[in-house]
Design a protein around this motif. Structure first.
Motif, PDB file in Angstrom:
ATOM      1  N   CYS A  66      19.244 -36.894 -19.006  1.00  0.00           N
ATOM      2  CA  CYS A  66      19.032 -37.884 -17.945  1.00  0.00           C
ATOM      3  C   CYS A  66      17.763 -37.584 -17.153  1.00  0.00           C
ATOM      4  N   VAL A  67      17.573 -36.324 -16.796  1.00  0.00           N
ATOM      5  CA  VAL A  67      16.374 -35.930 -16.047  1.00  0.00           C
ATOM      6  C   VAL A  67      15.123 -36.152 -16.896  1.00  0.00           C
ATOM      7  N   SER A  68      15.212 -35.863 -18.183  1.00  0.00           N
ATOM      8  CA  SER A  68      14.075 -36.112 -19.083  1.00  0.00           C
ATOM      9  C   SER A  68      13.754 -37.598 -19.161  1.00  0.00           C
ATOM     10  N   ALA A  69      14.788 -38.436 -19.171  1.00  0.00           N
ATOM     11  CA  ALA A  69      14.564 -39.881 -19.228  1.00  0.00           C
ATOM     12  C   ALA A  69      13.827 -40.359 -17.981  1.00  0.00           C
ATOM     13  N   VAL A  70      14.157 -39.806 -16.826  1.00  0.00           N
ATOM     14  CA  VAL A  70      13.436 -40.150 -15.598  1.00  0.00           C
ATOM     15  C   VAL A  70      11.983 -39.688 -15.715  1.00  0.00           C
ATOM     16  N   ALA A  71      11.776 -38.469 -16.164  1.00  0.00           N
ATOM     17  CA  ALA A  71      10.420 -37.920 -16.281  1.00  0.00           C
ATOM     18  C   ALA A  71       9.571 -38.698 -17.280  1.00  0.00           C
ATOM     19  N   GLU A  72      10.205 -39.208 -18.336  1.00  0.00           N
ATOM     20  CA  GLU A  72       9.473 -39.898 -19.398  1.00  0.00           C
ATOM     21  C   GLU A  72       9.382 -41.407 -19.199  1.00  0.00           C
ATOM     22  N   ALA A  73       9.960 -41.927 -18.131  1.00  0.00           N
ATOM     23  CA  ALA A  73       9.868 -43.366 -17.863  1.00  0.00           C
ATOM     24  C   ALA A  73       8.400 -43.743 -17.682  1.00  0.00           C
ATOM     25  N   PRO A  74       8.036 -44.974 -18.004  1.00  0.00           N
ATOM     26  CA  PRO A  74       6.635 -45.388 -17.849  1.00  0.00           C
ATOM     27  C   PRO A  74       6.125 -45.178 -16.421  1.00  0.00           C
ATOM     28  N   ASP A  75       4.832 -44.973 -16.297  1.00  0.00           N
ATOM     29  CA  ASP A  75       4.233 -44.740 -14.982  1.00  0.00           C
ATOM     30  C   ASP A  75       4.528 -45.863 -14.005  1.00  0.00           C
ATOM     31  N   ALA A  76       4.591 -47.091 -14.487  1.00  0.00           N
ATOM     32  CA  ALA A  76       4.816 -48.252 -13.613  1.00  0.00           C
ATOM     33  C   ALA A  76       6.303 -48.502 -13.325  1.00  0.00           C
ATOM     34  N   ALA A  77       7.185 -47.651 -13.836  1.00  0.00           N
ATOM     35  CA  ALA A  77       8.626 -47.865 -13.650  1.00  0.00           C
ATOM     36  C   ALA A  77       9.014 -47.764 -12.176  1.00  0.00           C
ATOM     37  N   THR A  78       9.884 -48.666 -11.760  1.00  0.00           N
ATOM     38  CA  THR A  78      10.439 -48.593 -10.407  1.00  0.00           C
ATOM     39  C   THR A  78      11.497 -47.499 -10.384  1.00  0.00           C
ATOM     40  N   PRO A  79      11.900 -47.049  -9.203  1.00  0.00           N
ATOM     41  CA  PRO A  79      12.970 -46.056  -9.144  1.00  0.00           C
ATOM     42  C   PRO A  79      14.244 -46.520  -9.876  1.00  0.00           C
ATOM     43  N   MET A  80      14.600 -47.793  -9.733  1.00  0.00           N
ATOM     44  CA  MET A  80      15.804 -48.270 -10.407  1.00  0.00           C
ATOM     45  C   MET A  80      15.622 -48.306 -11.920  1.00  0.00           C
ATOM     46  N   GLU A  81      14.413 -48.582 -12.381  1.00  0.00           N
ATOM     47  CA  GLU A  81      14.145 -48.533 -13.822  1.00  0.00           C
ATOM     48  C   GLU A  81      14.229 -47.093 -14.342  1.00  0.00           C
ATOM     49  N   MET A  82      13.819 -46.137 -13.517  1.00  0.00           N
ATOM     50  CA  MET A  82      13.958 -44.727 -13.902  1.00  0.00           C
ATOM     51  C   MET A  82      15.430 -44.367 -14.061  1.00  0.00           C
ATOM     52  N   ILE A  83      16.245 -44.809 -13.103  1.00  0.00           N
ATOM     53  CA  ILE A  83      17.683 -44.521 -13.176  1.00  0.00           C
ATOM     54  C   ILE A  83      18.315 -45.246 -14.360  1.00  0.00           C
ATOM     55  N   ALA A 128      20.110 -33.932  -8.928  1.00  0.00           N
ATOM     56  CA  ALA A 128      19.086 -33.660  -9.944  1.00  0.00           C
ATOM     57  C   ALA A 128      18.243 -34.901 -10.219  1.00  0.00           C
ATOM     58  N   LEU A 129      18.868 -36.069 -10.234  1.00  0.00           N
ATOM     59  CA  LEU A 129      18.115 -37.310 -10.446  1.00  0.00           C
ATOM     60  C   LEU A 129      17.205 -37.602  -9.253  1.00  0.00           C
ATOM     61  N   THR A 130      17.697 -37.306  -8.061  1.00  0.00           N
ATOM     62  CA  THR A 130      16.864 -37.452  -6.856  1.00  0.00           C
ATOM     63  C   THR A 130      15.620 -36.578  -6.976  1.00  0.00           C
ATOM     64  N   ASP A 131      15.825 -35.313  -7.330  1.00  0.00           N
ATOM     65  CA  ASP A 131      14.695 -34.385  -7.488  1.00  0.00           C
ATOM     66  C   ASP A 131      13.716 -34.864  -8.564  1.00  0.00           C
ATOM     67  N   ALA A 132      14.262 -35.374  -9.673  1.00  0.00           N
ATOM     68  CA  ALA A 132      13.397 -35.848 -10.762  1.00  0.00           C
ATOM     69  C   ALA A 132      12.536 -37.014 -10.306  1.00  0.00           C
ATOM     70  N   MET A 133      13.116 -37.920  -9.530  1.00  0.00           N
ATOM     71  CA  MET A 133      12.326 -39.052  -9.032  1.00  0.00           C
ATOM     72  C   MET A 133      11.303 -38.598  -7.992  1.00  0.00           C
ATOM     73  N   CYS A 134      11.677 -37.653  -7.145  1.00  0.00           N
ATOM     74  CA  CYS A 134      10.722 -37.119  -6.161  1.00  0.00           C
ATOM     75  C   CYS A 134       9.533 -36.481  -6.874  1.00  0.00           C
ATOM     76  N   ARG A 135       9.791 -35.777  -7.967  1.00  0.00           N
ATOM     77  CA  ARG A 135       8.693 -35.188  -8.744  1.00  0.00           C
ATOM     78  C   ARG A 135       7.786 -36.268  -9.330  1.00  0.00           C
ATOM     79  N   ARG A 136       8.320 -37.471  -9.493  1.00  0.00           N
ATOM     80  CA  ARG A 136       7.530 -38.605  -9.991  1.00  0.00           C
ATOM     81  C   ARG A 136       6.799 -39.319  -8.860  1.00  0.00           C
ATOM     82  N   LEU A 145      18.791 -42.638  -2.433  1.00  0.00           N
ATOM     83  CA  LEU A 145      19.577 -43.872  -2.454  1.00  0.00           C
ATOM     84  C   LEU A 145      19.692 -44.433  -3.869  1.00  0.00           C
ATOM     85  N   THR A 146      18.611 -44.395  -4.610  1.00  0.00           N
ATOM     86  CA  THR A 146      18.620 -44.913  -5.983  1.00  0.00           C
ATOM     87  C   THR A 146      19.488 -44.052  -6.893  1.00  0.00           C
ATOM     88  N   ALA A 147      19.396 -42.743  -6.756  1.00  0.00           N
ATOM     89  CA  ALA A 147      20.215 -41.854  -7.585  1.00  0.00           C
ATOM     90  C   ALA A 147      21.699 -42.049  -7.288  1.00  0.00           C
TER      91      ALA A 147
END
Length: 188
Positions: A66-83, A128-136, A145-147
């Protein structure tokens, strides 16, 4: 019994789940699990910290996906698209294992201490998902909130998926929940 037994971890997990279903979680001992699996207690404790851990093995691997999927989401992905990408990764991991997962969940649902452990697992995933998005580069409030929203979507979709009457793929149910969430938030 030989020193090395193939697929000891899998055999222990299968024996444990069978015994939990047949006799109940509290009545099942590590000794009974190892006897059913044809292994030793020492082997059990090489693979699992305790008999609860059998039900939660693989949690770390799932979270890594799941964390890898957030990290590998496209650069233009919104937070909800990352989740959504993280939830899709999870659904892919669950594919083809519905009956086993239903049995596991039935054992968890029947025992308050295991339900508590499941909630702790979900809280850990949200963090962990929150942290992954913050790193993005997502700000902390939005990421948190999104996580948490993603975990709520997962819980609702998962409950529908394991219900005997609903045989649709988990990914489809997650998609429906995300679509409903879009509708609900758009009406504000």
């Amino acid at each position: 019994m030989g020193r090395w037994e193939p697929n000891a971890r899998g055999r222990l997990a299968q024996a444990a789940l069978e015994l939990y279903i047949e006799h109940g979680f509290e009545q099942t001992t590590v000794a009974k699990i190892t006897e059913r699996a044809g292994l030793t207690e020492r082997t059990f404790f090489r693979h699992f910290a305790d008999k609860r851990e059998v039900l939660f093995a693989g949690t770390g691997r799932m979270l890594d996906h799941c964390v890898s999927a957030v990290a590998e989401a496209p650069d233009a992905a919104t937070p909800m698209e990352m989740i959504a990408a993280a939830l899709d990764a999870m659904a892919t991991e669950f594919q083809g294992r519905a009956e086993l997962i239903r049995q596991r969940q039935a054992v968890i649902d029947a025992h308050p201490e295991l339900r508590e452990r499941e909630l702790i697992k979900l809280a850990t995933w949200a963090a962990a998902l929150t942290d992954a998005m913050c790193r993005r580069g997502v700000d902390e409030l939005t990421a948190h909130l999104t996580a948490e929203t993603g975990i709520a979507v997962l819980k609702v979709a998962f409950a529908r998926w394991i219900a005997e009457s609903d045989q649709r793929p988990l990914a489809q149910l997650i998609g429906e929940c995300l679509d409903t969430l879009d509708t609900v938030t758009a009406s504000r």
